[in-house]
Design an enzyme around this catalytic site. Structure first.
Site, PDB file in Angstrom:
ATOM      1  CG  LEU A  70      -2.045  -0.962   1.238  1.00  0.00           C
ATOM      2  CD1 LEU A  70      -2.779  -0.939   2.555  1.00  0.00           C
ATOM      3  CD2 LEU A  70      -2.893  -0.908   0.246  1.00  0.00           C
ATOM      4  N   GLY A  71       1.844   1.324   0.603  1.00  0.00           N
ATOM      5  CA  GLY A  71       2.801   2.661   0.635  1.00  0.00           C
ATOM      6  C   GLY A  71       4.087   2.095   1.437  1.00  0.00           C
ATOM      7  N   GLY A  88       8.692   6.047   6.782  1.00  0.00           N
ATOM      8  CA  GLY A  88      10.256   6.321   7.171  1.00  0.00           C
ATOM      9  C   GLY A  88      10.855   5.018   7.538  1.00  0.00           C
ATOM     10  CG  PHE A  89      10.799   4.578  11.238  1.00  0.00           C
ATOM     11  CD1 PHE A  89      12.131   4.830  11.365  1.00  0.00           C
ATOM     12  CD2 PHE A  89      10.084   5.610  11.267  1.00  0.00           C
ATOM     13  CE1 PHE A  89      12.678   5.925  11.879  1.00  0.00           C
ATOM     14  CE2 PHE A  89      10.603   6.775  11.792  1.00  0.00           C
ATOM     15  CZ  PHE A  89      11.856   7.030  12.045  1.00  0.00           C
ATOM     16  N   GLY A  90       9.278   1.680   7.533  1.00  0.00           N
ATOM     17  CA  GLY A  90       8.800   0.471   7.206  1.00  0.00           C
ATOM     18  C   GLY A  90       7.718   0.470   6.108  1.00  0.00           C
ATOM     19  CB  VAL A 149       1.715   0.172   4.947  1.00  0.00           C
ATOM     20  CG1 VAL A 149       0.315  -0.320   5.354  1.00  0.00           C
ATOM     21  CG2 VAL A 149       2.383   1.218   5.883  1.00  0.00           C
ATOM     22  CE  LYS A 172       3.631   2.142  10.364  1.00  0.00           C
ATOM     23  NZ  LYS A 172       4.094   3.074  11.539  1.00  0.00           N
ATOM     24  CG  ASP A 230       6.043  12.424  11.057  1.00  0.00           C
ATOM     25  OD1 ASP A 230       6.344  13.653  10.557  1.00  0.00           O
ATOM     26  OD2 ASP A 230       6.480  11.362  10.648  1.00  0.00           O
TER      27      ASP A 230
END
Length: 582
Positions: free
Chosen positions: A251-252, A255-257, A259, A272, A369
């Site tokens: 899906l996308g 910054g850290f993984g 999805v 995620k 964020d």
């Protein structure tokens, strides 16, 4: 409390009050005095005066009641009195009918002088309501089962406790004690069972994660024993549900993984998968588990479960069909679907979610964020704030907090956060203002600066606002003919949120009130401050052809290199920053 219950203070005549009916134009008949009401429901007894709950009889013979404990703003709640004939209000406001109850409460909650409010059906417009407010002592209140309205009176937390007779107190204490013994016995048995289950589960799910510094950190009971009340899911089950984490289910990427979309027992969910063995990924994983389980709101994404398996760390979320806001906002093929009514509802939803995190959640949380890619859209386009890996618990009453590292996203970082590492709820307000301006213009702040020699979108919009040419910056897709005043009002709100000084920016409950009320007065915005792209600060008050140039002694005179990127580019130009604070 009935007036006159103490015979030393009142005689028999003082107990009764007139069972009168009067029009609002006739005037006042202060029969019962302040903070008291006339009870006329019982026809078998004379009408009696009663103190509002939380108020005591005045010692003076003039009648009326006085607060049992003084109001300590903002530590109070509202006492609801049903079916009351109301005195004439001091102020009347007309909000959007869909949000009338919430708007009335917001207005009175944010005004320490407000003593009570009611939302009243308009006599000349059946079905429509308006807000009534009072800032003085309430007089001339009467129960009325036919024409009565609900009245909400501010009381201190201790005001809602009724005085009980000794026998009543004794019976209540005995009943409560017995009930507590039963409850604690059941809880102890339940705790013993859960503790055994947790030990068995922790023994099979303990994992060793190695950070970049080769240090070893054991994640076992530390997370699983924190009363998360979330299911610990099997890795193999999740892997099969996502087709072995195939690219077709992606899906996308954040910054850290990455999805992924998964299907389990016919239900869709999002996973995620935190990248590798990054130390920051570990911190984000633990932080999100701790924070997101503490909050529940329609405009916050819901965490369904998690998975720990050797080097794998997975977070399982509800699946939101329309994915993230940035896909719809900055993609030329999809942005046309975001007409103004939809954008307006999304803006209000995000504001309500932030307002809940800052002021209504069990612990105050600063997101740190907020950006379009972290706003997910449900099937009906309801916005939900996601990605709490960078969020922090913030002690209520603190003005700001310092951090040793600055962690946020290019183009959305507040001036004070990027400059000296201090953050507060006003840092989220600044990010919301940037997001609002991007929704109105259809352009990225970062992409606009790249294409305009470092002049940010915030500066451009502010200059146009000062020149009275605000309509020039609005996304051409939006229809200004039918909603120009609403769009202009939102542009004003966005500029108020990105002001340089934190004390000039509104708090999120005020933003919500300005969004839902078209009659709420609006201030003129001051210039936006500095914004950060990387570890370099750029002045937001750079001059334009028709705008006065201003400077700041603390600014750094740097120029952002010009690039060929398009301001409305769909490329993910904004990336997460982790730089040492100055």
């Amino acid at each position: 409390m009935m007036l006159g219950i103490d015979p030393k203070t009142r005689n028999e005549e003082d107990l009764s009050c007139a069972t009168y009916l009067r029009d609002y134009e006739v005037g006042y008949n202060k029969t019962c005095g302040s903070y008291a009401y006339c009870s006329t429901f019982k026809s078998t007894t004379p009408a009696q005066c009663h103190c509002i709950e939380g108020f005591d009889l005045k010692p003076e013979p003039t009648g009326g009641c006085v607060r049992r404990a003084a109001l300590n703003c903002p530590e109070y709640h509202f006492m609801r009195l049903e079916n009351m004939r109301l005195p004439l209000p001091e102020y009347v406001s007309d909000f959007h009918q869909a949000d009338i109850a919430e708007s009335c409460k917001f207005f009175c909650s944010n005004d320490c002088n407000c003593t009570a409010y009611a939302f009243v059906e308009m006599q000349d417009s059946p079905g429509k309501h308006e807000c009534w407010y009072w800032e003085v002592e309430l007089n001339d209140i009467q129960e009325d089962s036919v024409r009565g309205q609900d009245l909400y009176v501010k009381v201190s937390p201790t005001n809602s406790e009724k005085k009980k007779k000794p026998k009543t107190v004794l019976i209540a204490c005995l009943s409560t004690g017995l009930g507590l013994i039963v409850i604690f016995t059941a809880m102890f048995c339940y705790w013993r069972i859960k503790k055994k289950q947790a030990r068995a589960r922790a023994a099979t799910t303990s994992i060793v994660i190695r950070g970049s510094d080769s240090a070893t950190e054991l994640l076992s009971g530390e997370i699983t024993m924190e009363n998360l009340e979330l299911p610990l899911m099997d890795f193999e089950t999740i892997s099969v549900a996502t087709n072995r984490f195939s690219d077709s289910n992606k899906l996308g990427k954040g910054g850290f993984g990455v999805v992924y979309r998964g299907i389990l027992d016919g239900q869709e969910f999002a996973v995620k998968r935190l990248s590798g063995i990054s130390g920051q990924g570990i911190n984000e994983f633990k932080n999100e588990l701790k924070l997101i389980t503490k909050v529940k709101h329609i405009n916050l994404v819901q965490l369904k479960g998690y998975c720990l398996n050797r080097d794998e760390k997975l977070l399982i979320y509800e699946y939101l069909e329309n994915r993230s806001l940035d896909i719809h906002l900055f993609d030329k093929n999809q942005s046309s679907e975001l007409n103004w009514p939809r954008r307006f509802e999304i803006a209000k939803g995000i504001a309500r979610g932030l307002s809940y995190l800052h002021h209504d959640s069990p612990t105050m949380i600063v997101h740190r964020d907020l950006k379009p890619s972290n706003v997910l859209l449900a099937k009906d386009m309801t916005p939900k704030i996601s990605d709490f890996g960078m969020a922090r618990i913030y002690n209520r009453g603190e003005n700001e907090v310092e951090t040793t590292k600055v962690v946020e996203t290019y183009g959305y970082m507040s001036p004070e956060y990027s400059y000296d590492g201090t953050y507060s709820e006003k840092s989220d307000v600044f990010s919301y203002g940037v997001l609002m301006l991007e929704m109105l213009t259809g352009m990225r702040n970062k992409g606009f600066a790249d294409a305009n020699n470092g002049i940010s979108l915030l500066t451009h919009v502010f200059n146009k606002w000062k020149e009275g040419e605000w309509a020039d910056v609005i996304d051409p897709i939006l229809d200004l003919d039918s909603s120009s005043q609403e769009v202009k009002r939102c542009l004003n709100i966005g500029l108020l949120c990105v002001q340089d000084r934190t004390e000039d920016r509104p708090i999120m409950p005020s933003v919500v009130l300005m969004l839902v009320s078209q009659t709420e007065s609006m201030l003129q915005p001051n210039p936006p401050g500095y914004y950060a792209f990387g570890n370099v600060l750029y002045s937001n008050v750079a001059s334009s052809s028709n705008a006065e140039s201003t400077s700041n002694a603390a600014s750094a005179s740097n120029t952002l290199p010009t690039t060929t990127s398009n301001a409305a580019s769909t490329s993910n130009a904004a990336s997460t920053v982790i730089v040492e604070a100055r």
